[in-house]
Design a protein around this motif. Structure first.
Motif, short mmCIF file in Angstrom:
data_model
loop_
_atom_site.label_atom_id
_atom_site.label_comp_id
_atom_site.label_asym_id
_atom_site.label_seq_id
_atom_site.Cartn_x
_atom_site.Cartn_y
_atom_site.Cartn_z
N LYS A 192 1.49 1.73 9.29
CA LYS A 192 0.50 0.91 8.43
C LYS A 192 0.69 0.68 6.90
N GLU A 193 0.31 -0.38 6.52
CA GLU A 193 0.54 -0.72 5.03
C GLU A 193 -0.38 0.24 4.12
N GLY A 194 0.21 0.75 3.15
CA GLY A 194 -0.67 1.50 2.11
C GLY A 194 -0.47 2.77 2.06
N ARG A 287 -0.06 3.30 -4.26
CA ARG A 287 -0.72 2.43 -3.30
C ARG A 287 -0.90 1.06 -3.48
N ASP A 288 -1.26 0.62 -4.73
CA ASP A 288 -1.49 -0.79 -5.23
C ASP A 288 -0.48 -1.56 -5.10
N HIS A 291 0.64 -2.02 -1.44
CA HIS A 291 -0.19 -3.43 -0.84
C HIS A 291 0.43 -4.73 -1.56
N GLY A 294 3.43 -5.29 0.42
CA GLY A 294 3.49 -5.10 1.95
C GLY A 294 4.29 -3.76 2.49
N THR A 296 4.58 0.63 2.37
CA THR A 296 4.04 1.89 2.76
C THR A 296 4.45 2.92 2.17
#
Length: 319
Positions: A192-194, A287-288, A291, A294, A296
């Motif tokens: 998952k991304e992030g 995290r920013d 995103h 793209g 993780t």
């Protein structure tokens, strides 16, 4: 008027470096910017005492900046911690030698700048070697100006030397990061991304990830979170360096069409050394950027060591 222009140029360099310091939190940039600010003052205030004070403070900040820069390059020289005390030498010369013994104080101040330049040149980096050479040249012309303070040619020589040194520093430090020797591989299964927290990370994901770990490992993308001095070690309190490397890794991976993954194995240790709030801010920025590119960011372990309030904030950050 020409001297005034050189002073403005040094102030511009100070502003650029200090802005980059706020953007990256690199202490070396803060020290370099303060050194250039100190050097700019004599071009606006023509006084021998001001000139000697500016040399003393710039020499002290240059020592601190050069030591930090070598550390950021993962090329800390032996006994780097002890070398920090040399930053006190020019300040001591200003206090105990000036104005009674101006020649002796000038020699100590110029010698301190030259010594700082020689130190950074030993880091075996082309950019830092250029900075070291510029500092040695400046120390010579600064000594000449100090010996003939009212001489216009000596003042112009010192101004040119200071601006060339500022240029060398800006050339080396205005890029996003020093460390570029990453390896970009496919990170295996999609994650998952992030920002995520996982009890363990599959080996195929680790192979292509940028890894910061409490365990020492091999590979161009693996770094050891420790207070031990080592070529691939990062201090647990140097969150700025980890952030800087992770941001550049994610950007470069995106340029190469590889999905970036950053793994942090040692969250509890980071919070123990820095406190919860600084680490949360660090993770928020990561995290920013994840995103944005793209990618993780994976935290290895669990959050059982956190208080209920801290656990809630962290899980809210992870969405």
């Amino acid at each position: 008027m020409i001297e005034f222009a050189f002073g403005v140029a040094l102030l511009v360099a100070y502003v650029l470096l200090f802005y980059r310091y706020h953007f990256t939190s690199r202490r070396s940039m803060a020290y370099y910017s303060l050194a250039l600010f100190a050097l700019a003052v004599p071009f606006f205030v023509k006084d021998a005492g001001v000139y000697f004070a500016s040399l003393a403070f710039s020499a002290a900040f240059l020592w601190l900046a050069n030591i930090e820069a070598a550390d950021e390059l993962f090329k800390p020289l032996p006994n780097a911690r002890e070398f920090r005390y040399l930053a006190l030498v020019p300040l001591a010369a200003l206090i105990f030698l000036f104005p009674e013994r101006p020649l002796a104080s000038l020699l100590v101040l110029a010698g301190s700048i030259a010594g700082a330049g020689i130190y950074i040149a030993l880091a075996k980096s082309d950019d830092l070697r250029l900075i070291g050479f510029a500092e040695v040249v400046f120390s010579i012309v600064a000594a000449i100006w100090g010996l003939a303070f009212s001489s216009v040619p000596s003042e112009l020589a010192a101004a040119v030397g200071a601006v060339l040194m500022a240029y060398a520093i800006l050339r080396a430090f205005m890029s996003a990061s020093f460390f570029e020797d990453f390896e970009f591989l496919d990170s295996g299964p999609d994650v998952k991304e992030g920002l995520l927290i996982m009890p363990s990370v599959p080996e195929e994901v680790l192979e292509g990830a940028l890894v910061f770990s409490r365990s020492r490992g091999d590979g161009p993308n693996r770094f050891w979170i420790t207070k031990v001095s080592d070529e691939r070690a990062i201090s647990p309190t140097n969150l700025a360096k980890m952030l800087d490397m992770a941001v550049k890794f994610m950007a470069r991976a995106g340029e190469k069409g590889v999905r970036p993954v950053v793994v942090i194995d040692g969250l509890e240790y980071l919070m123990l050394e820095n406190g919860f709030t600084p680490v949360l801010k660090f993770l928020t920025t990561l995290r920013d950027y994840a995103h944005l590119h793209g990618g993780t960011v994976i935290l290895v372990g669990d959050d059982s060591f956190l208080s209920e309030k801290e656990r809630t904030l962290l899980r809210r950050l992870m969405g």
